[in-house]
Design a protein around this motif. Structure first.
Motif, PDB file in Angstrom:
ATOM      1  N   LEU A 102       0.833  -1.215   0.000  1.00 52.07           N
ATOM      2  CA  LEU A 102       0.000   0.000   0.000  1.00 52.07           C
ATOM      3  C   LEU A 102       0.863   1.259   0.000  1.00 52.07           C
ATOM      4  O   LEU A 102       0.512   2.259  -0.621  1.00 52.07           O
ATOM      5  N   ASN A 103       2.001   1.201   0.675  1.00 55.92           N
ATOM      6  CA  ASN A 103       2.906   2.356   0.735  1.00 55.92           C
ATOM      7  C   ASN A 103       3.572   2.653  -0.599  1.00 55.92           C
ATOM      8  O   ASN A 103       4.131   3.728  -0.789  1.00 55.92           O
ATOM      9  N   ARG A 104       3.525   1.714  -1.537  1.00 49.68           N
ATOM     10  CA  ARG A 104       4.132   1.911  -2.861  1.00 49.68           C
ATOM     11  C   ARG A 104       3.172   2.549  -3.861  1.00 49.68           C
ATOM     12  O   ARG A 104       3.595   2.940  -4.945  1.00 49.68           O
ATOM     13  N   PHE A 105       1.881   2.622  -3.532  1.00 46.50           N
ATOM     14  CA  PHE A 105       0.920   3.247  -4.444  1.00 46.50           C
ATOM     15  C   PHE A 105       1.297   4.708  -4.642  1.00 46.50           C
ATOM     16  O   PHE A 105       1.743   5.366  -3.703  1.00 46.50           O
ATOM     17  N   LYS A 106       1.110   5.190  -5.866  1.00 49.38           N
ATOM     18  CA  LYS A 106       1.511   6.555  -6.227  1.00 49.38           C
ATOM     19  C   LYS A 106       0.280   7.365  -6.627  1.00 49.38           C
ATOM     20  O   LYS A 106      -0.676   6.807  -7.167  1.00 49.38           O
ATOM     21  N   PRO A 107       0.306   8.678  -6.403  1.00 44.87           N
ATOM     22  CA  PRO A 107      -0.832   9.512  -6.796  1.00 44.87           C
ATOM     23  C   PRO A 107      -1.103   9.415  -8.300  1.00 44.87           C
ATOM     24  O   PRO A 107      -0.181   9.326  -9.104  1.00 44.87           O
ATOM     25  N   ILE A 108      -2.383   9.428  -8.660  1.00 43.61           N
ATOM     26  CA  ILE A 108      -2.785   9.361 -10.063  1.00 43.61           C
ATOM     27  C   ILE A 108      -2.496  10.702 -10.729  1.00 43.61           C
ATOM     28  O   ILE A 108      -2.944  11.742 -10.241  1.00 43.61           O
ATOM     29  N   ASP A 109      -1.734  10.667 -11.829  1.00 42.73           N
ATOM     30  CA  ASP A 109      -1.436  11.908 -12.550  1.00 42.73           C
ATOM     31  C   ASP A 109      -2.534  12.204 -13.574  1.00 42.73           C
ATOM     32  O   ASP A 109      -3.445  11.402 -13.791  1.00 42.73           O
TER      33      ASP A 109
END
Length: 151
Positions: A102-109
């Protein structure tokens, strides 16, 4: 509850959502497990084609959760677009993923947001962003779940 759609997405859009950078760091080797190299995967893709990658969405974040080797192989083979199964998870994702994932998820650009809008809504969602547009789906899913329980 989840919602799934399959589409094609440019490699350039997915590249920053890789969970593991297999072009930079190979997968660990275990004697009891056969792990395929990127070169082996390239050979397989040339013979059998490219299986869909999996892009997981939780709220306003995304992560390529399956296909980290295949995206590297596809890029090296010159693919511009790759098949992707987009899986939207409603909630925190804690029931599906470990905390370190979960900590690797990145904000959607913005580029990925436009693709998600097109795939899930088949038309423009005005100027609202995709996350705001997904909340009614979340409410609908919860309502349908409650109806099925109450029957």
């Amino acid at each position: 509850m989840i919602s799934k759609r399959q589409t094609e997405i440019p490699v350039s859009v997915l590249w920053s959502y890789r969970e593991f950078k297999r072009d930079e760091v190979p997968a660990p080797r275990f004697p009891f497990m056969h792990m395929h190299s990127v070169a082996e995967i390239k050979d397989d893709i040339q013979v059998n084609g490219l299986e869909p990658l999996e892009l997981s969405i939780i709220k306003h974040t995304a992560l390529l959760t399956d296909g980290n080797h295949r995206i590297v192989a596809a890029r090296q083979l010159g693919y511009g677009m790759v098949p992707v199964e987009i899986v939207v998870y409603f909630g925190s994702g804690a029931d599906t993923f470990y905390e370190h994932t979960l900590n690797r998820f990145k904000p959607i650009d913005k580029r990925l947001e436009e693709i998600l809008r097109r795939v899930f809504f088949k038309s423009d969602v005005s100027d609202n962003n995709i996350i705001q547009a997904l909340y009614p789906l979340h409410a609908l899913a919860l309502g349908l779940l409650l109806l099925s329980i109450l029957k």
